[in-house]
Scaffold this motif. Structure first.
Motif, PDB file in Angstrom:
ATOM      1  N   GLU A 283      -7.314  -0.494  -4.634  1.00 52.03           N
ATOM      2  CA  GLU A 283      -7.800  -0.713  -6.028  1.00 52.03           C
ATOM      3  C   GLU A 283      -6.724   0.531  -6.709  1.00 52.03           C
ATOM      4  O   GLU A 283      -6.980   0.506  -8.146  1.00 52.03           O
ATOM      5  CB  GLU A 283      -9.293  -0.132  -6.247  1.00 52.03           C
ATOM      6  N   HIS A 284      -6.069   1.335  -6.049  1.00 56.45           N
ATOM      7  CA  HIS A 284      -5.312   2.344  -6.782  1.00 56.45           C
ATOM      8  C   HIS A 284      -3.762   1.624  -7.037  1.00 56.45           C
ATOM      9  O   HIS A 284      -3.187   2.222  -7.616  1.00 56.45           O
ATOM     10  CB  HIS A 284      -5.019   3.384  -6.133  1.00 56.45           C
TER      11      HIS A 284
ATOM     12  N   LEU B  15      -2.771   1.406 -10.805  1.00 60.22           N
ATOM     13  CA  LEU B  15      -2.162   2.631 -11.114  1.00 60.22           C
ATOM     14  C   LEU B  15      -0.790   3.081 -10.848  1.00 60.22           C
ATOM     15  O   LEU B  15      -0.165   3.555 -11.611  1.00 60.22           O
ATOM     16  CB  LEU B  15      -3.446   3.660 -10.784  1.00 60.22           C
ATOM     17  N   TRP B  16      -0.537   2.841  -9.712  1.00 58.57           N
ATOM     18  CA  TRP B  16       0.975   3.129  -9.288  1.00 58.57           C
ATOM     19  C   TRP B  16       1.869   2.234  -9.660  1.00 58.57           C
ATOM     20  O   TRP B  16       2.905   2.637 -10.279  1.00 58.57           O
ATOM     21  CB  TRP B  16       0.840   2.811  -7.565  1.00 58.57           C
TER      22      TRP B  16
ATOM     23  N   LEU C 167      -6.072   8.102  -3.503  1.00 58.88           N
ATOM     24  CA  LEU C 167      -4.867   7.545  -4.260  1.00 58.88           C
ATOM     25  C   LEU C 167      -4.165   6.462  -3.482  1.00 58.88           C
ATOM     26  O   LEU C 167      -3.109   6.071  -4.077  1.00 58.88           O
ATOM     27  CB  LEU C 167      -3.931   8.694  -4.904  1.00 58.88           C
TER      28      LEU C 167
ATOM     29  N   THR D 154       2.376   3.551 -13.323  1.00 62.22           N
ATOM     30  CA  THR D 154       3.069   4.654 -13.321  1.00 62.22           C
ATOM     31  C   THR D 154       4.630   4.422 -12.794  1.00 62.22           C
ATOM     32  O   THR D 154       5.452   5.028 -13.606  1.00 62.22           O
ATOM     33  CB  THR D 154       2.588   5.839 -11.934  1.00 62.22           C
TER      34      THR D 154
ATOM     35  N   PRO E 151       3.523   3.159  -4.189  1.00 61.94           N
ATOM     36  CA  PRO E 151       3.450   4.717  -4.407  1.00 61.94           C
ATOM     37  C   PRO E 151       4.915   5.253  -4.193  1.00 61.94           C
ATOM     38  O   PRO E 151       5.291   6.164  -4.906  1.00 61.94           O
ATOM     39  CB  PRO E 151       2.458   4.930  -3.511  1.00 61.94           C
TER      40      PRO E 151
ATOM     41  N   GLN F  78      -5.795   3.704  -1.911  1.00 64.59           N
ATOM     42  CA  GLN F  78      -6.538   2.367  -1.491  1.00 64.59           C
ATOM     43  C   GLN F  78      -6.068   1.420  -2.256  1.00 64.59           C
ATOM     44  O   GLN F  78      -5.330   1.386  -3.347  1.00 64.59           O
ATOM     45  CB  GLN F  78      -7.949   2.839  -2.015  1.00 64.59           C
TER      46      GLN F  78
ATOM     47  N   GLN G 155       0.702  -1.217   0.077  1.00 60.66           N
ATOM     48  CA  GLN G 155       0.098   0.222  -0.124  1.00 60.66           C
ATOM     49  C   GLN G 155       0.835   1.318  -0.166  1.00 60.66           C
ATOM     50  O   GLN G 155       0.379   2.451  -0.445  1.00 60.66           O
ATOM     51  CB  GLN G 155      -0.854  -0.075   1.281  1.00 60.66           C
TER      52      GLN G 155
END
Length: 266
Positions: A236-237, A240-241, A232, A244, A188, A234, A184
């Motif tokens: 479910e993100h 996306l990370w 940004l 990225t 990021p 959670q 988590q």
């Protein structure tokens, strides 16, 4: 066009350093020697027959040989500047201190249950170390380092790995103490670091880290402090990370030559 070579008399007199040579002839001989390889060879041969010149050359050669015999090679020093700079120490200590404070806040402050401080700070804190690792204003040896053959993306990656090697274990322990899942905050964190490097090839690493820090504050920290909600971060993100991170790595490698230009040093 034919070139008139100086006579043997002029060459011999020039080699001896005769002071009775006319100034115009002396100037003509010197100007001709600069352009004529053959006449420079003649001058070398004439100088070899002048005792004062040979004595001077012998004295210089003997002195150099004696000095070289007495000299010893300088010991080879392993300079850690490829992996860290002195200024990175205080910055990394600050990052570790902030992580400890985040753990304490999570344990003592009631409002943090909806938005754990470790989760909010862990992704963005490595940016401070990256900024310190490649900063003209913070590194006293920056100008010397920037012109070495190791400068560029290779040096920046080494110093970034040093930052991550120190910060990530601290955040791992902080996550275990507070119950924050590894993925988590790790994804990021790596994505923001890679984005700082990719963006740094365009606007400079220092400006890139500052811009990402400001965006993180506006998009994540401020809503979490005001509403107690996570944006940004959670589960479910996570895809996306990951996307990225992959895109930033591709851009960084594609623009690797840009890290040797002055723009990336800002």
């Amino acid at each position: 066009m034919s070139v008139e070579h100086p006579s043997d008399r002029l060459v011999a007199g020039y080699a001896r350093g005769d002071t009775d040579l006319p100034a115009d002839e002396l100037w003509a001989v010197e100007a001709h020697m600069e352009q004529c390889v053959d006449c420079r060879g003649r001058l070398a041969g004439a100088a070899a027959d002048v005792p004062a010149v040979t004595a001077l050359l012998t004295a210089v050669r003997d002195g150099l040989e004696l000095a070289l015999d007495r000299s010893t090679p300088a010991p080879r020093r392993r300079r850690p500047m490829a992996w860290a700079t002195p200024v990175m120490g205080p910055w990394l200590a600050m990052v570790i201190g902030v992580s400890v404070v985040a753990v304490l806040l999570d344990r003592t402050a009631g409002w943090t249950r909806g938005a754990p401080p470790v989760l909010l700070l862990a992704p963005v804190l490595p940016l401070a170390g990256v900024a310190a690792a490649w900063s003209r204003g913070l590194d006293p040896a920056f100008e010397l380092t920037a012109v070495t053959p190791r400068a560029g993306l290779s040096l920046l990656l080494r110093r970034t790995l040093t930052v991550l090697a120190v910060v990530l274990p601290v955040h791992l322990v902080a996550g275990l103490l507070t119950g924050v899942a590894l993925a988590q905050w790790l994804l990021p964190s790596l994505a923001l670091t890679a984005t700082a490097l990719a963006l740094g090839s365009v606007i400079g690493v220092g400006r890139a880290t500052a811009a990402l820090g400001a965006l993180w504050t506006a998009a994540v920290l401020a809503p979490a402090a005001a509403l107690g909600r996570l944006f940004l971060l959670q589960p479910e993100h996570l895809p996306l990370w990951a996307l990225t991170l992959a895109a930033a790595a591709v851009v960084t490698l594609a623009r690797r030559r840009a890290y040797t230009t002055p723009k990336s040093l800002r």
